[in-house]
Design a protein around this motif. Sequence first.
Motif, short mmCIF file in Angstrom:
data_model
loop_
_atom_site.label_atom_id
_atom_site.label_comp_id
_atom_site.label_asym_id
_atom_site.label_seq_id
_atom_site.Cartn_x
_atom_site.Cartn_y
_atom_site.Cartn_z
N ASP A 1 0.94 -1.15 0.09
CA ASP A 1 0.16 0.12 0.02
C ASP A 1 0.95 1.24 0.11
O ASP A 1 2.18 1.20 -0.21
CB ASP A 1 -0.98 -0.09 1.22
CG ASP A 1 0.00 -0.11 2.56
OD1 ASP A 1 0.98 -0.29 2.61
OD2 ASP A 1 -0.93 -0.49 3.60
N TYR A 2 0.35 2.56 0.47
CA TYR A 2 1.00 3.78 0.21
C TYR A 2 1.36 3.93 1.89
O TYR A 2 0.68 3.46 2.44
CB TYR A 2 0.17 4.82 -0.23
CG TYR A 2 -0.20 5.11 -1.57
CD1 TYR A 2 0.79 5.70 -2.41
CD2 TYR A 2 -1.07 4.18 -2.21
CE1 TYR A 2 0.55 5.61 -3.88
CE2 TYR A 2 -1.21 4.19 -3.80
CZ TYR A 2 -0.60 4.81 -4.50
OH TYR A 2 -0.73 4.96 -5.81
N LEU A 3 2.65 4.50 1.88
CA LEU A 3 3.16 4.96 3.46
C LEU A 3 3.26 6.40 3.16
O LEU A 3 4.22 6.67 2.47
CB LEU A 3 4.37 4.19 3.79
CG LEU A 3 4.91 4.58 4.98
CD1 LEU A 3 4.01 4.39 6.20
CD2 LEU A 3 5.96 3.64 5.43
N LEU A 4 2.58 7.25 4.01
CA LEU A 4 3.00 8.66 4.08
C LEU A 4 3.54 8.84 5.64
O LEU A 4 2.94 8.46 6.45
CB LEU A 4 1.53 9.21 3.80
CG LEU A 4 1.32 10.80 3.96
CD1 LEU A 4 2.31 11.43 2.92
CD2 LEU A 4 -0.01 11.29 3.81
N ILE A 5 4.52 9.58 5.34
CA ILE A 5 5.10 9.80 6.79
C ILE A 5 5.31 11.53 6.78
O ILE A 5 5.80 11.89 5.89
CB ILE A 5 6.63 9.10 6.68
CG1 ILE A 5 6.57 7.77 6.58
CG2 ILE A 5 7.32 9.45 8.13
CD1 ILE A 5 7.72 6.98 6.59
N TYR A 6 5.20 11.90 7.85
CA TYR A 6 5.76 13.27 8.12
C TYR A 6 6.61 13.60 9.48
O TYR A 6 6.28 12.86 10.34
CB TYR A 6 4.26 14.05 8.67
CG TYR A 6 4.62 15.55 9.31
CD1 TYR A 6 5.21 16.26 8.62
CD2 TYR A 6 3.86 15.78 10.56
CE1 TYR A 6 5.49 17.77 9.33
CE2 TYR A 6 4.11 17.26 11.21
CZ TYR A 6 4.70 17.81 10.34
OH TYR A 6 4.71 19.29 10.88
N VAL A 7 7.48 14.20 9.12
CA VAL A 7 8.76 14.35 10.10
C VAL A 7 8.26 15.52 11.10
O VAL A 7 8.40 16.76 10.53
CB VAL A 7 10.01 14.60 9.69
CG1 VAL A 7 11.30 14.77 10.87
CG2 VAL A 7 10.52 13.28 8.80
N HIS A 8 7.62 15.43 12.22
CA HIS A 8 7.23 16.40 13.04
C HIS A 8 8.33 16.76 13.91
O HIS A 8 8.52 18.10 13.90
CB HIS A 8 6.11 15.82 14.10
CG HIS A 8 5.32 16.78 14.72
ND1 HIS A 8 5.07 18.21 14.31
CD2 HIS A 8 4.93 16.92 15.93
CE1 HIS A 8 4.41 18.73 15.33
NE2 HIS A 8 4.40 17.87 16.17
N LYS A 9 9.25 15.98 14.50
CA LYS A 9 10.54 16.39 15.10
C LYS A 9 11.59 15.33 14.81
O LYS A 9 11.40 14.07 14.33
CB LYS A 9 10.04 16.22 16.44
CG LYS A 9 9.18 17.42 17.13
CD LYS A 9 8.83 17.27 18.56
CE LYS A 9 8.03 18.38 19.10
NZ LYS A 9 7.68 18.35 20.53
N GLY A 10 12.78 16.02 14.86
CA GLY A 10 13.97 15.38 14.60
C GLY A 10 14.37 15.15 12.92
O GLY A 10 13.86 16.05 12.19
N GLU A 11 14.82 14.22 12.59
CA GLU A 11 15.34 13.70 11.25
C GLU A 11 15.10 12.38 10.99
O GLU A 11 14.82 11.48 11.85
CB GLU A 11 16.77 14.14 11.06
CG GLU A 11 17.21 15.44 11.01
CD GLU A 11 18.48 15.70 10.77
OE1 GLU A 11 19.37 14.94 10.50
OE2 GLU A 11 18.90 17.09 10.72
N LEU A 12 14.94 11.95 9.57
CA LEU A 12 14.44 10.68 9.39
C LEU A 12 15.36 10.27 7.97
O LEU A 12 15.25 11.21 7.08
CB LEU A 12 13.06 10.43 8.86
CG LEU A 12 12.81 8.98 8.76
CD1 LEU A 12 12.83 7.99 10.12
CD2 LEU A 12 11.29 8.82 8.55
N THR A 13 16.04 9.38 7.81
CA THR A 13 16.90 8.90 6.60
C THR A 13 15.86 7.63 6.09
O THR A 13 15.83 6.96 6.53
CB THR A 13 18.08 8.52 6.88
OG1 THR A 13 18.95 9.68 7.29
CG2 THR A 13 18.77 8.11 5.60
#
Length: 290
Positions: A36-48
Amino acid sequence: MNLFAFTQQHPIVPFIRESDIPQRDACYLPFRKLLDYLLIYVHKGELTIVADEIEHRLVEDQFCLLQPGTVHNLHAAAYNETPFAHLDLFYQAHRDKSFPTKPGQIDLGDYGHLMQPRLNDFEGIHIPVVLKPRQPELYRRLMLRMIECWLTPDPLMKLAAQAAGTELVHEIIRDHTSESGLANRSPDTLDWIDSYMSYHLAEPLSIQDMSKRAHLSPSRFREVFRNRFGMPPHQYLVQLRLNHAKELLLSTSYTLAQIADFCGYSDVSHFSNAFKARIGCTPGAYRLQP
């Protein structure tokens, strides 16, 4: 593949499968492949994120969309808050059988029938992994509202979550697609004609109004209409009007004047002449037939 043609059979109806607002220290999610689809929001911090062998580094207030079939991993070196949602975008009758894939799950051969179509496989659409919203604050508000409502065990709040999700999906597609490009690629199906004409059966209809609705020039609309229905628009409208008149004559006690009005004729004489020319008898004779 044309989005408009595809959605005639598979409408865009977002379905939230799993959603949350995780707050974690350093974390690592091994490679997996999405159904399926995966939607991600970086609210705090960082993500690689490594998606299909390309690395993307997201900072606060950035969004990413991983599409079905994407092989990816997730890594954060320090504290982060990353609201996410697994969701289907297109209607799937067996959506209850699908699932967020597990870490390490790459071979999805047994589940291919559950995989959602990718937006980027449609003409005129290119959505990058890291989204480029025109209104980032609107994305943020809709994303958090969607998740908050989805996590609330209340049917009405689930409905609110779907509403927020639908609006967010609309914004994502609109922001990453040329509206003129979509309009130029819209198929000439005219599947809406029957319901549109039936709804306006008692009103005057113009080629200009219908061609505008179809995003076609009047001449192109006439050509497409004849190819689709085998006759010009006016004749098709007359056919619909007289078919409705036949139903009313046999199933109601309305007067001929009332039926003429319901079917878009200015008077009984006009109605009777059109009816006899097409059906072969007068409306009164048709009503009296056994």
